[in-house]
Write a protein that holds these residues in place. Structure first.
Motif, PDB file in Angstrom:
ATOM      1  N   VAL A 128     -19.047  16.560  -0.099  1.00 54.71           N
ATOM      2  CA  VAL A 128     -19.673  15.305   0.302  1.00 54.71           C
ATOM      3  C   VAL A 128     -19.471  14.246  -0.767  1.00 54.71           C
ATOM      4  CG1 VAL A 128     -21.877  14.170   0.815  1.00 54.71           C
ATOM      5  CG2 VAL A 128     -21.367  16.408   1.808  1.00 54.71           C
ATOM      6  N   ARG A 129     -19.599  14.638  -2.019  1.00 50.24           N
ATOM      7  CA  ARG A 129     -19.364  13.672  -3.098  1.00 50.24           C
ATOM      8  C   ARG A 129     -17.940  13.113  -3.033  1.00 50.24           C
ATOM      9  NH1 ARG A 129     -18.472  14.718  -9.590  1.00 50.24           N
ATOM     10  NH2 ARG A 129     -17.547  12.670  -9.941  1.00 50.24           N
ATOM     11  N   ALA A 130     -16.973  13.987  -2.814  1.00 57.46           N
ATOM     12  CA  ALA A 130     -15.586  13.528  -2.714  1.00 57.46           C
ATOM     13  C   ALA A 130     -15.424  12.540  -1.566  1.00 57.46           C
ATOM     14  CB  ALA A 130     -14.646  14.718  -2.539  1.00 57.46           C
ATOM     15  N   ARG A 131     -16.104  12.812  -0.472  1.00 56.39           N
ATOM     16  CA  ARG A 131     -16.032  11.908   0.690  1.00 56.39           C
ATOM     17  C   ARG A 131     -16.675  10.555   0.357  1.00 56.39           C
ATOM     18  NH1 ARG A 131     -13.306  11.512   5.642  1.00 56.39           N
ATOM     19  NH2 ARG A 131     -14.664  10.596   7.223  1.00 56.39           N
ATOM     20  N   ILE A 132     -17.810  10.570  -0.332  1.00 50.48           N
ATOM     21  CA  ILE A 132     -18.470   9.329  -0.740  1.00 50.48           C
ATOM     22  C   ILE A 132     -17.525   8.471  -1.567  1.00 50.48           C
ATOM     23  CG2 ILE A 132     -20.305   8.373  -2.198  1.00 50.48           C
ATOM     24  CD1 ILE A 132     -22.020  10.804  -1.382  1.00 50.48           C
ATOM     25  N   GLU A 133     -16.868   9.084  -2.525  1.00 49.60           N
ATOM     26  CA  GLU A 133     -15.972   8.328  -3.399  1.00 49.60           C
ATOM     27  C   GLU A 133     -14.772   7.785  -2.627  1.00 49.60           C
ATOM     28  OE1 GLU A 133     -16.388   9.430  -7.845  1.00 49.60           O
ATOM     29  OE2 GLU A 133     -15.611  11.215  -6.837  1.00 49.60           O
ATOM     30  N   ALA A 134     -14.249   8.579  -1.703  1.00 47.72           N
ATOM     31  CA  ALA A 134     -13.114   8.110  -0.915  1.00 47.72           C
ATOM     32  C   ALA A 134     -13.510   6.955  -0.003  1.00 47.72           C
ATOM     33  CB  ALA A 134     -12.530   9.266  -0.096  1.00 47.72           C
ATOM     34  N   LEU A 135     -14.673   7.048   0.627  1.00 41.56           N
ATOM     35  CA  LEU A 135     -15.150   5.954   1.475  1.00 41.56           C
ATOM     36  C   LEU A 135     -15.366   4.679   0.664  1.00 41.56           C
ATOM     37  CD1 LEU A 135     -17.723   7.934   3.649  1.00 41.56           C
ATOM     38  CD2 LEU A 135     -15.634   6.829   4.507  1.00 41.56           C
ATOM     39  N   ALA A 136     -15.999   4.816  -0.499  1.00 42.02           N
ATOM     40  CA  ALA A 136     -16.246   3.646  -1.343  1.00 42.02           C
ATOM     41  C   ALA A 136     -14.940   3.015  -1.800  1.00 42.02           C
ATOM     42  CB  ALA A 136     -17.097   4.046  -2.550  1.00 42.02           C
ATOM     43  N   ALA A 137     -13.962   3.838  -2.116  1.00 48.38           N
ATOM     44  CA  ALA A 137     -12.672   3.316  -2.558  1.00 48.38           C
ATOM     45  C   ALA A 137     -11.968   2.537  -1.453  1.00 48.38           C
ATOM     46  CB  ALA A 137     -11.776   4.462  -3.025  1.00 48.38           C
ATOM     47  N   ASN A 138     -12.315   2.820  -0.203  1.00 48.77           N
ATOM     48  CA  ASN A 138     -11.725   2.118   0.934  1.00 48.77           C
ATOM     49  C   ASN A 138     -12.610   0.990   1.448  1.00 48.77           C
ATOM     50  OD1 ASN A 138      -9.089   3.508   2.166  1.00 48.77           O
ATOM     51  ND2 ASN A 138     -10.361   5.103   1.207  1.00 48.77           N
ATOM     52  N   GLY A 139     -13.636   0.621   0.696  1.00 46.61           N
ATOM     53  CA  GLY A 139     -14.508  -0.482   1.080  1.00 46.61           C
ATOM     54  C   GLY A 139     -15.517  -0.138   2.147  1.00 46.61           C
ATOM     55  N   ARG A 140     -15.635   1.108   2.496  1.00 41.86           N
ATOM     56  CA  ARG A 140     -16.593   1.528   3.525  1.00 41.86           C
ATOM     57  C   ARG A 140     -17.908   1.901   2.848  1.00 41.86           C
ATOM     58  NH1 ARG A 140     -13.371   5.648   7.360  1.00 41.86           N
ATOM     59  NH2 ARG A 140     -15.525   5.965   8.097  1.00 41.86           N
ATOM     60  N   THR A 147     -10.319  -9.662   0.451  1.00 42.92           N
ATOM     61  CA  THR A 147     -11.375  -9.566   1.464  1.00 42.92           C
ATOM     62  C   THR A 147     -11.250  -8.270   2.254  1.00 42.92           C
ATOM     63  OG1 THR A 147     -11.455 -11.986   1.647  1.00 42.92           O
ATOM     64  CG2 THR A 147     -12.392 -10.715   3.462  1.00 42.92           C
ATOM     65  N   ARG A 148     -10.021  -7.927   2.602  1.00 43.36           N
ATOM     66  CA  ARG A 148      -9.802  -6.673   3.326  1.00 43.36           C
ATOM     67  C   ARG A 148     -10.226  -5.474   2.482  1.00 43.36           C
ATOM     68  NH1 ARG A 148      -5.783  -3.224   2.705  1.00 43.36           N
ATOM     69  NH2 ARG A 148      -4.479  -4.746   1.595  1.00 43.36           N
ATOM     70  N   LEU A 149      -9.860  -5.478   1.220  1.00 43.52           N
ATOM     71  CA  LEU A 149     -10.169  -4.352   0.349  1.00 43.52           C
ATOM     72  C   LEU A 149     -11.653  -4.247   0.030  1.00 43.52           C
ATOM     73  CD1 LEU A 149      -7.136  -4.698  -2.080  1.00 43.52           C
ATOM     74  CD2 LEU A 149      -7.531  -2.820  -0.484  1.00 43.52           C
ATOM     75  N   ALA A 150     -12.347  -5.397   0.008  1.00 41.34           N
ATOM     76  CA  ALA A 150     -13.784  -5.369  -0.277  1.00 41.34           C
ATOM     77  C   ALA A 150     -14.553  -4.694   0.840  1.00 41.34           C
ATOM     78  CB  ALA A 150     -14.303  -6.783  -0.497  1.00 41.34           C
ATOM     79  N   GLY A 151     -14.006  -4.711   2.051  1.00 40.74           N
ATOM     80  CA  GLY A 151     -14.671  -4.059   3.165  1.00 40.74           C
ATOM     81  C   GLY A 151     -16.033  -4.659   3.412  1.00 40.74           C
TER      82      GLY A 151
END
Length: 710
Positions: free
Chosen positions: A469-481, A687-691
């Motif tokens: 779950v932590r890995a998923r959190i970091e991946a989502l944050a890195a994609n602006g989600r 803007t796109r990257l900031a999500g």
């Protein structure tokens, strides 16, 4: 990094590397390790490095212990020829021959004979191996099947996925009728079906004879019958079956109830030491094995002496006695180097490699793991090979070489998938996603986490699930989600165990601080930094700790708290002086330069950023380069050094379409150069990257990086 909290335990799964309570420690031998600090040079640095080395050693233990004590190693006799031949070669002639694989036996007998399920499996596997047929180790078979859906022996025998692992699958069927035992071995593979059957007054004798007949039918030469002490094979098979079933108390009781002459047999003493090791009684292991090794002649008893040394080395590692472990592994390697004994050599090389890694000697460690990989492949242990690959990949990541780590980890994940080893696959994918984030490839990192999402589908181990779950959190944050990431943060807070999952909860709070800052919530970010930037985080993940301090200093300045910003910058500077880690040094150099800029020392700030960028370039990790370059461009623009800012921006340009820091640096530069068209194009990318986060200009601070430097 996402994998910092879980350590690989070859052949047994994975092991939690954070703080354990008593119940966790009791389970740890059954759940599937490696990290290593660079040694320091100054006195203070040596003290800190020693402290970390001990902590790392405790985390590493599982990789060596579980692998080094594979109980099968205690059963090899010097007079049994080692396995050297494979049974099939798929595809390319360069690929090694696939091994044979013996499944748990089907038992038609009263319940008190159920131990034969694993006992006969292991006996047959050893007999095939002694007939020069490479055979998957029994503990690897159990680990692989444990993570597959429940299936009957017949279904497993016909399972096409097992055909990718083993050229020959063998299903033993054991029947007790009218006081006589019948053992039938059904073998499938090599485009044919073969079976062999024998009966006797006891199941061990029947299984031994059936194995001999099967080896002959395959076209190999059965091993010469041994002159075992009466009852010895039965005791070893029973205790070994209990260990395979994770019933350590039962294995111990079987040996304790045996006649004195059997208890004193060297192979039984080795088995007892392995039981004690898995039970955590390391002093008993040493006492028993020191006495045993004195009895074993290096020439006559070389195989058993080597295995005793490997088990002894494992107990040394458990107590952070790395020098003694190194010596024991080295002697074991010397004893078996010319004996064509890939099992013992593979385990000893892997153990010594991990010990070398605790000293920061990664070149030598990687060389030993490379040898271990060859030996384990020769021994027909596909699970062991995959877990060596995970260690090799992690070694590259720890050396801040994510580009080298990615293909190794990807290959390991694929191997685990082919084996049906779900937890190994999740571990490898978590480590892979971490390396991809360090390479500033957030899309790839998120796609990697998709492969194990939801985590319940990939592992039944709750400790590993939260790491995923932590890995998923970091991946989502890195994609602006950020909203999706925040929902998972709340899930960790609400559902994970505050005690058993304390380590991952702490790391997630540090990531949550980064998310809050990206949203412009500096007060929330500051609180989260203060809560997470603790000694526990530093000892477990110094890279994440350093970045959290850097973030804390930045948001404190944005809130007008210059005093706290100065305190955090000083802690970061102190950490770099003792961490002996180049990635941490880069983060600290950024902190020093930003502090100088905040104090109005412009020249010192520019010099600091320039030096930090040089270090980052030498490290050659994209995340580190952008982490330095983005604030450096701001400082150069503020000083009206636009040509230099343009040069630094050019270094960040390759990452401007996938990292917000790099994209915003382009916006700032084009704005300073009065190039509105280019600025608007860069702004659209930012803007796109900031999500669903805030743009840095609206937030009032530079965006923070999305990954821990590796």
């Amino acid at each position: 990094a996402g994998s910092e909290w879980i350590r690989t335990v070859p052949r047994f799964g994975y092991r939690w590397a954070g703080a354990l309570d008593a119940d966790d420690e009791a389970r740890a031998a059954d759940v599937p390790a490696h990290a290593a600090p660079e040694p320091g040079t100054a006195i203070a640095r040596r003290t800190s490095a020693r402290r970390r080395r001990i902590a790392v050693g405790a985390a590493l233990v599982a990789v060596i212990v579980a692998l080094a004590v594979a109980w099968r190693l205690g059963t090899r006799r010097d007079d049994v020829a080692p396995s050297i031949a494979g049974v099939a070669t798929p595809g390319s002639p360069k690929e090694p021959a696939l091994p044979a694989l013996v499944l748990p036996a089907e038992i038609d007998a009263p319940d008190d004979w159920k131990w034969l399920r694993f006992g006969v499996m292991d006996l047959v596997a050893n007999r095939l191996r002694s007939g020069s047929l490479v055979t998957v180790p029994s503990e690897s078979v159990v680990a692989i099947l444990k993570q597959r859906a429940a299936a009957s022996g017949d279904a497993l025998l016909a399972d096409p996925s097992l055909g990718q692992i083993a050229a020959l699958r063998v299903l033993p069927r054991v029947t007790l009728e009218n006081g006589r035992w019948t053992v039938k071995l059904e073998a499938s593979g090599m485009q044919r079906a073969v079976d062999a059957e024998a009966d006797a007054a006891d199941p061990i004798a029947a299984a031994r004879e059936a194995s001999k007949r099967l080896v002959a039918k395959i076209g190999l030469t059965p091993s010469t019958p041994d002159d075992a002490v009466p009852g010895l094979d039965d005791l070893l098979q029973r205790s070994g079956a209990a260990m395979l079933a994770d019933q350590l108390d039962d294995a111990r009781k079987l040996i304790e109830a045996a006649p004195p002459e059997l208890r004193a047999a060297p192979r039984v003493q080795q088995r007892m030491a392995q039981i004690e090791l898995r039970a955590g009684d390391y002093e008993a292991v040493e006492k028993r094995l020191v006495a045993l090794i004195d009895r074993l002649d290096p020439k006559r008893d070389a195989a058993l002496r080597a295995r005793a040394l490997i088990t002894l080395a494992s107990s040394h590692v458990r107590r952070n006695q790395f020098d003694r472990a190194d010596e024991a592994y080295a002697e074991a390697i010397a004893l078996r180097a010319d004996a064509k004994d890939p099992e013992a050599l593979g385990i000893a090389y892997l153990g010594r490699g991990v010990v070398l890694a605790t000293r920061g000697r990664f070149d030598e460690a990687s060389a030993d793991l490379g040898r271990a990989r060859i030996e384990l492949e020769t021994a027909g242990d596909p699970l062991g090979v995959a877990q060596v690959d995970v260690n090799l990949g992690d070694f590259q990541a720890m050396r801040h070489r994510p580009a080298d780590a990615v293909p190794i980890l990807r290959n390991a994940a694929d191997r685990f998938e082919k084996l049906g080893a779900r937890e190994g696959r999740v571990y490898a994918l978590v480590a892979l996603a971490s390396a991809e984030r360090a390479l500033l490839d957030p899309v790839a990192a998120l796609a990697t986490t998709d492969r194990f999402w939801p985590p319940e589908s990939g592992t039944s181990n709750p400790r590993m699930r939260w790491n995923a779950v932590r890995a998923r959190i970091e991946a989502l944050a890195a994609n602006g989600r950020l909203r999706d990431a925040s929902l998972l943060v709340e899930r960790v807070r609400a559902e994970s165990d505050p005690k058993r999952d304390a380590a991952v909860r702490l790391a997630v709070e540090a990531v949550a601080a980064r998310i809050a800052a990206a949203r412009g919530d500096y007060a929330g970010a500051a609180r989260l930094v203060d809560a997470s930037a603790t000694a526990a985080l530093r000892d477990a993940d110094k890279g994440l700790y350093a970045k959290t301090l850097l973030l804390g200093a930045s948001v404190s300045r944005q809130r007008g708290d210059a005093v706290h910003a100065t305190e955090l910058a000083a802690r970061l500077h102190e950490e770099a002086a003792t961490a002996a880690d180049e990635a941490v040094a880069v983060v600290a150099a950024i902190g020093d330069a930003e502090q100088a800029a905040a104090e109005g020392r412009r020249d010192a700030a520019l010099q600091g950023f320039a030096a930090a960028l040089q270090r980052a370039e030498k490290l050659n990790v994209p995340d580190a380069i952008v982490a330095v370059g983005a604030p450096y461009i701001d400082a150069l623009i503020a000083a009206s050094h636009l040509d230099e800012a343009r040069a630094v921006a050019g270094r960040l340009a390759p990452f401007a379409d996938r990292d917000l820091r790099a994209a915003w640096a382009q916006v700032r530069l084009y704005r300073a150069l009065d190039r509105p068209d280019a600025e608007q194009k860069a702004l659209a990318s930012a803007t796109r990257l900031a999500g669903d986060g805030a743009l840095p200009e609206a937030a009032g601070t530079s965006p923070q990086g999305d990954s821990t430097p590796r």
